[in-house]
Design a protein around this motif. Structure first.
Motif, PDB file in Angstrom:
ATOM      1  N   GLY A 146       0.811  -1.212   0.000  1.00  0.00           N
ATOM      2  CA  GLY A 146       0.000   0.000   0.000  1.00  0.00           C
ATOM      3  C   GLY A 146       0.842   1.258   0.000  1.00  0.00           C
ATOM      4  N   THR A 147       2.001   1.220   0.642  1.00  0.00           N
ATOM      5  CA  THR A 147       2.889   2.383   0.665  1.00  0.00           C
ATOM      6  C   THR A 147       3.341   2.757  -0.743  1.00  0.00           C
ATOM      7  OG1 THR A 147       3.681   1.893   2.903  1.00  0.00           O
ATOM      8  CG2 THR A 147       5.094   3.265   1.518  1.00  0.00           C
ATOM      9  N   ALA A 148       3.687   1.742  -1.547  1.00  0.00           N
ATOM     10  CA  ALA A 148       4.086   2.018  -2.933  1.00  0.00           C
ATOM     11  C   ALA A 148       2.933   2.650  -3.703  1.00  0.00           C
ATOM     12  CB  ALA A 148       4.540   0.728  -3.616  1.00  0.00           C
ATOM     13  N   GLY A 149       1.718   2.110  -3.513  1.00  0.00           N
ATOM     14  CA  GLY A 149       0.559   2.642  -4.228  1.00  0.00           C
ATOM     15  C   GLY A 149       0.214   4.056  -3.824  1.00  0.00           C
ATOM     16  N   VAL A 150       0.183   4.311  -2.527  1.00  0.00           N
ATOM     17  CA  VAL A 150      -0.167   5.644  -2.028  1.00  0.00           C
ATOM     18  C   VAL A 150       0.891   6.674  -2.426  1.00  0.00           C
ATOM     19  CG1 VAL A 150      -0.440   7.016   0.073  1.00  0.00           C
ATOM     20  CG2 VAL A 150      -1.570   4.797  -0.117  1.00  0.00           C
ATOM     21  N   SER A 151       2.169   6.273  -2.370  1.00  0.00           N
ATOM     22  CA  SER A 151       3.243   7.198  -2.711  1.00  0.00           C
ATOM     23  C   SER A 151       3.151   7.644  -4.170  1.00  0.00           C
ATOM     24  CB  SER A 151       4.600   6.544  -2.456  1.00  0.00           C
ATOM     25  OG  SER A 151       4.761   6.208  -1.102  1.00  0.00           O
ATOM     26  N   MET A 152       2.837   6.706  -5.061  1.00  0.00           N
ATOM     27  CA  MET A 152       2.829   7.009  -6.487  1.00  0.00           C
ATOM     28  C   MET A 152       1.525   7.630  -6.973  1.00  0.00           C
ATOM     29  SD  MET A 152       4.683   3.608  -8.050  1.00  0.00           S
ATOM     30  CE  MET A 152       4.362   4.155  -9.734  1.00  0.00           C
ATOM     31  N   PHE A 153       0.442   7.482  -6.241  1.00  0.00           N
ATOM     32  CA  PHE A 153      -0.865   7.949  -6.726  1.00  0.00           C
ATOM     33  C   PHE A 153      -0.795   9.404  -7.174  1.00  0.00           C
ATOM     34  CE2 PHE A 153      -5.031   9.838  -6.264  1.00  0.00           C
ATOM     35  CZ  PHE A 153      -5.841   8.910  -6.892  1.00  0.00           C
ATOM     36  N   PRO A 154      -1.374   9.743  -8.345  1.00  0.00           N
ATOM     37  CA  PRO A 154      -2.193   8.900  -9.226  1.00  0.00           C
ATOM     38  C   PRO A 154      -1.402   8.155 -10.301  1.00  0.00           C
ATOM     39  CG  PRO A 154      -2.264  11.144 -10.035  1.00  0.00           C
ATOM     40  CD  PRO A 154      -1.378  11.149  -8.806  1.00  0.00           C
ATOM     41  N   PHE A 155      -0.076   8.154 -10.204  1.00  0.00           N
ATOM     42  CA  PHE A 155       0.723   7.463 -11.217  1.00  0.00           C
ATOM     43  C   PHE A 155       0.611   5.946 -11.049  1.00  0.00           C
ATOM     44  CE2 PHE A 155       2.656  11.636 -11.046  1.00  0.00           C
ATOM     45  CZ  PHE A 155       2.962  11.904 -12.377  1.00  0.00           C
ATOM     46  N   VAL A 156       0.592   5.268 -12.173  1.00  0.00           N
ATOM     47  CA  VAL A 156       0.627   3.810 -12.204  1.00  0.00           C
ATOM     48  C   VAL A 156       1.949   3.344 -12.803  1.00  0.00           C
ATOM     49  CG1 VAL A 156      -0.448   1.710 -13.102  1.00  0.00           C
ATOM     50  CG2 VAL A 156      -1.873   3.649 -12.399  1.00  0.00           C
ATOM     51  N   MET A 157       2.367   4.025 -13.894  1.00  0.00           N
ATOM     52  CA  MET A 157       3.615   3.673 -14.563  1.00  0.00           C
ATOM     53  C   MET A 157       4.235   4.938 -15.140  1.00  0.00           C
ATOM     54  SD  MET A 157       4.118   0.682 -17.420  1.00  0.00           S
ATOM     55  CE  MET A 157       5.759   0.142 -17.894  1.00  0.00           C
ATOM     56  N   PRO A 158       5.050   5.637 -14.339  1.00  0.00           N
ATOM     57  CA  PRO A 158       5.677   6.869 -14.849  1.00  0.00           C
ATOM     58  C   PRO A 158       6.766   6.564 -15.866  1.00  0.00           C
ATOM     59  CG  PRO A 158       6.422   6.383 -12.621  1.00  0.00           C
ATOM     60  CD  PRO A 158       5.360   5.386 -12.929  1.00  0.00           C
ATOM     61  N   SER A 159       6.949   7.495 -16.799  1.00  0.00           N
ATOM     62  CA  SER A 159       7.984   7.353 -17.820  1.00  0.00           C
ATOM     63  C   SER A 159       9.192   8.201 -17.451  1.00  0.00           C
ATOM     64  CB  SER A 159       7.452   7.786 -19.189  1.00  0.00           C
ATOM     65  OG  SER A 159       8.504   7.888 -20.126  1.00  0.00           O
ATOM     66  N   SER A 160      10.371   7.582 -17.483  1.00  0.00           N
ATOM     67  CA  SER A 160      11.590   8.307 -17.141  1.00  0.00           C
ATOM     68  C   SER A 160      12.172   9.058 -18.334  1.00  0.00           C
ATOM     69  CB  SER A 160      12.638   7.336 -16.589  1.00  0.00           C
ATOM     70  OG  SER A 160      12.953   6.337 -17.542  1.00  0.00           O
ATOM     71  N   THR A 161      11.826   8.647 -19.552  1.00  0.00           N
ATOM     72  CA  THR A 161      12.386   9.289 -20.741  1.00  0.00           C
ATOM     73  C   THR A 161      11.492  10.396 -21.287  1.00  0.00           C
ATOM     74  OG1 THR A 161      11.440   7.468 -22.042  1.00  0.00           O
ATOM     75  CG2 THR A 161      13.766   7.307 -21.462  1.00  0.00           C
ATOM     76  N   VAL A 162      10.181  10.178 -21.263  1.00  0.00           N
ATOM     77  CA  VAL A 162       9.211  11.191 -21.677  1.00  0.00           C
ATOM     78  C   VAL A 162       8.166  11.283 -20.571  1.00  0.00           C
ATOM     79  CG1 VAL A 162       7.595  11.960 -23.455  1.00  0.00           C
ATOM     80  CG2 VAL A 162       9.588  10.588 -24.097  1.00  0.00           C
ATOM     81  N   PRO A 163       8.432  12.057 -19.516  1.00  0.00           N
ATOM     82  CA  PRO A 163       7.531  12.078 -18.362  1.00  0.00           C
ATOM     83  C   PRO A 163       6.065  12.332 -18.719  1.00  0.00           C
ATOM     84  CG  PRO A 163       9.562  13.219 -17.829  1.00  0.00           C
ATOM     85  CD  PRO A 163       9.623  12.899 -19.298  1.00  0.00           C
ATOM     86  N   GLY A 164       5.827  13.125 -19.768  1.00  0.00           N
ATOM     87  CA  GLY A 164       4.448  13.406 -20.164  1.00  0.00           C
ATOM     88  C   GLY A 164       3.687  12.183 -20.641  1.00  0.00           C
ATOM     89  N   ALA A 165       4.397  11.109 -20.981  1.00  0.00           N
ATOM     90  CA  ALA A 165       3.756   9.874 -21.424  1.00  0.00           C
ATOM     91  C   ALA A 165       3.406   8.955 -20.254  1.00  0.00           C
ATOM     92  CB  ALA A 165       4.675   9.141 -22.397  1.00  0.00           C
ATOM     93  N   SER A 166       3.690   9.392 -19.043  1.00  0.00           N
ATOM     94  CA  SER A 166       3.413   8.568 -17.869  1.00  0.00           C
ATOM     95  C   SER A 166       1.948   8.154 -17.815  1.00  0.00           C
ATOM     96  CB  SER A 166       3.771   9.340 -16.589  1.00  0.00           C
ATOM     97  OG  SER A 166       5.146   9.651 -16.552  1.00  0.00           O
ATOM     98  N   LEU A 167       1.717   6.956 -17.314  1.00  0.00           N
ATOM     99  CA  LEU A 167       0.364   6.416 -17.213  1.00  0.00           C
ATOM    100  C   LEU A 167      -0.159   6.617 -15.797  1.00  0.00           C
ATOM    101  CD1 LEU A 167       0.963   3.095 -19.201  1.00  0.00           C
ATOM    102  CD2 LEU A 167       0.011   5.251 -20.044  1.00  0.00           C
ATOM    103  N   THR A 168      -1.380   7.134 -15.697  1.00  0.00           N
ATOM    104  CA  THR A 168      -1.968   7.412 -14.392  1.00  0.00           C
ATOM    105  C   THR A 168      -3.336   6.748 -14.260  1.00  0.00           C
ATOM    106  OG1 THR A 168      -3.238   9.400 -14.976  1.00  0.00           O
ATOM    107  CG2 THR A 168      -0.875   9.687 -14.535  1.00  0.00           C
ATOM    108  N   VAL A 169      -3.868   6.844 -13.067  1.00  0.00           N
ATOM    109  CA  VAL A 169      -5.201   6.297 -12.781  1.00  0.00           C
ATOM    110  C   VAL A 169      -6.251   6.937 -13.679  1.00  0.00           C
ATOM    111  CG1 VAL A 169      -7.000   6.217 -11.005  1.00  0.00           C
ATOM    112  CG2 VAL A 169      -4.616   5.770 -10.397  1.00  0.00           C
ATOM    113  N   TRP A 170      -6.037   8.187 -14.079  1.00  0.00           N
ATOM    114  CA  TRP A 170      -7.059   8.934 -14.803  1.00  0.00           C
ATOM    115  C   TRP A 170      -7.004   8.738 -16.310  1.00  0.00           C
ATOM    116  CZ3 TRP A 170      -9.651   9.658 -10.772  1.00  0.00           C
ATOM    117  CH2 TRP A 170      -9.097  10.141  -9.586  1.00  0.00           C
ATOM    118  N   ASP A 171      -5.835   8.384 -16.864  1.00  0.00           N
ATOM    119  CA  ASP A 171      -5.732   8.390 -18.331  1.00  0.00           C
ATOM    120  C   ASP A 171      -5.239   7.074 -18.930  1.00  0.00           C
ATOM    121  OD1 ASP A 171      -2.971   8.339 -17.833  1.00  0.00           O
ATOM    122  OD2 ASP A 171      -2.767  10.503 -18.059  1.00  0.00           O
ATOM    123  N   ALA A 172      -5.222   5.992 -18.170  1.00  0.00           N
ATOM    124  CA  ALA A 172      -4.742   4.713 -18.697  1.00  0.00           C
ATOM    125  C   ALA A 172      -5.768   3.600 -18.492  1.00  0.00           C
ATOM    126  CB  ALA A 172      -3.429   4.333 -18.017  1.00  0.00           C
TER     127      ALA A 172
END
Length: 380
Positions: free
Chosen positions: A305-331
């Motif tokens: 739960g700590t990993a989930g709460v820390s990253m929210f709303p991110f699910v899979m952030p992108s290190s090369t193109v941060p704007g392409a990161s996947l979040t709870v709202w857009d993936a």
């Protein structure tokens, strides 16, 4: 629909988390027992005792793994596609390791040959130890950001390498995951056995429980003092249709701690990880193994739960193109898909829990060497 789109997106973030935690608790103790098999069982009879603590129900617990994967595929299809693109060889390694479990449980005791049985014992060790390690490494990479981007048609491209996944922080996360699952399995084994096996299991639980807490603390300090963290810097329409490229994201050191400042009650999640882990250590040391198992289950809830709460709303952030990161709202999938899946989950989840509870009630009690001798041909 009874729920609006943003609410369903949030509900499915919670449900995916529940399925991952359920997998870690239920199939996790099976894997933990497999990891300990070659070490707590000193001869063939003792190892058969160890195997028979989980043999009758390990495959039923795989339901949590299958359901979790299916839920990610249906609720977060872009995450599923992107993750399997980037983590392809890692996921194959998990599947290859898992292959040892069904054949190991079914064939290990079919032949009275020491070499044959020892080989399958180590196969069950691989099937128990490798998946938690790789899943932990995967979470470590998610927290750092994964090197991927999309083209204009939302086709994902992974630009990293397999060896790049094995970075120091990810390996630390892998140690935490492995220790957590082995700790959980050791407590379960202590609860289901007696004598020398139980004593060795309690010793293993104390070792891996401390290792989990130390690793969890080290990972937290690394995040707090390192350059890890991402933040959305543009407005987000939580009711919009999925489009991961319609936002701006920046790498911000310490951003994974932001949610704890915004909502102080979320601090209860990592606190649960510590409280559950410490309580489990004390309880198993005192021989109260059932209570220790419950406590270690809460520790798993807190750590994941700590990993989930820390990253929210991110699910899979992108290190090369941060704007392409996947979040709870857009993936996520469509409103209708999330709604249908919600009602299906509402119906079938209680059935799975009820059946699992009944199965464990039927199989409750100690597994002993005498039981193995009396059931030579039916026991594992």
């Amino acid at each position: 629909m009874i729920f609006d789109y943003p609410t369903l997106k949030l509900i499915w973030w919670l449900l995916v988390g529940v399925l991952l935690v359920g997998f870690a608790i239920m199939d996790g103790h099976d894997m933990g027992v497999g990891t300990l098999l070659p070490f707590v069982g000193k001869n063939d009879e003792e190892r058969r005792v160890v195997i028979n603590t989980v043999g009758p129900h390990w495959d039923g617990n795989q339901v949590w793994f299958i359901t979790g994967g299916g839920a990610i595929f249906a609720a977060w299809p872009i995450v599923y596609a992107t993750a399997f693109s980037g983590f392809y060889w890692a996921m194959l390694a998990v599947l290859w390791a898992l292959f040892f479990r069904p054949v190991g449980f079914d064939y290990r005791s079919k032949i009275h040959n020491a070499t044959w049985r020892s080989t399958w014992d180590w196969g069950l060790f691989i099937g128990g130890a490798v998946p938690p390690l790789i899943f932990g490494v995967a979470f470590g990479n998610l927290l750092q950001g994964v090197p991927f981007h999309f083209d204009d048609t939302l086709v994902p491209y992974y630009t990293g390498s397999f060896w790049g996944l094995l970075n120091p922080f990810a390996l630390l996360a892998g140690v935490v995951s492995t220790a957590m699952i082995t700790f959980h399995g050791a407590i379960y084994l202590a609860h289901r056995t007696e004598g020398d096996i139980q004593r060795r299991s309690i010793t293993a639980a104390l070792i891996f429980g401390v290792l989990m807490l130390v690793g969890f603390t080290a990972a937290g300090l690394w995040i707090a003092n390192g350059s890890i963290g991402y933040a959305i810097t543009s407005a987000v329409d939580t009711a919009a249709l999925p489009n991961p490229l319609a936002k701006t994201v920046e790498l911000q050191p310490g951003a994974w701690l932001t949610n704890y400042d915004k909502a102080p009650l979320t601090m209860l999640v990592p606190a649960l990880g510590y409280a559950g882990g410490i309580a489990a250590l004390l309880l198993v040391w005192k021989g109260r193994t059932l209570a220790a198992f419950v406590a270690s289950s809460f520790a798993i809830v807190g750590v994941i739960g700590t990993a989930g709460v820390s990253m929210f709303p991110f699910v899979m952030p992108s290190s090369t193109v941060p704007g392409a990161s996947l979040t709870v709202w857009d993936a996520v999938s469509s409103h209708r898909t999330l709604g249908i899946m919600f009602w299906a989950t509402l119906i079938f989840m209680p059935i799975i829990v009820a059946y699992t509870s009944w199965a464990y009630k039927v199989m409750a009690g100690k597994v002993t060497a005498a039981y193995i001798r009396e059931n030579e041909h039916s026991a594992y």
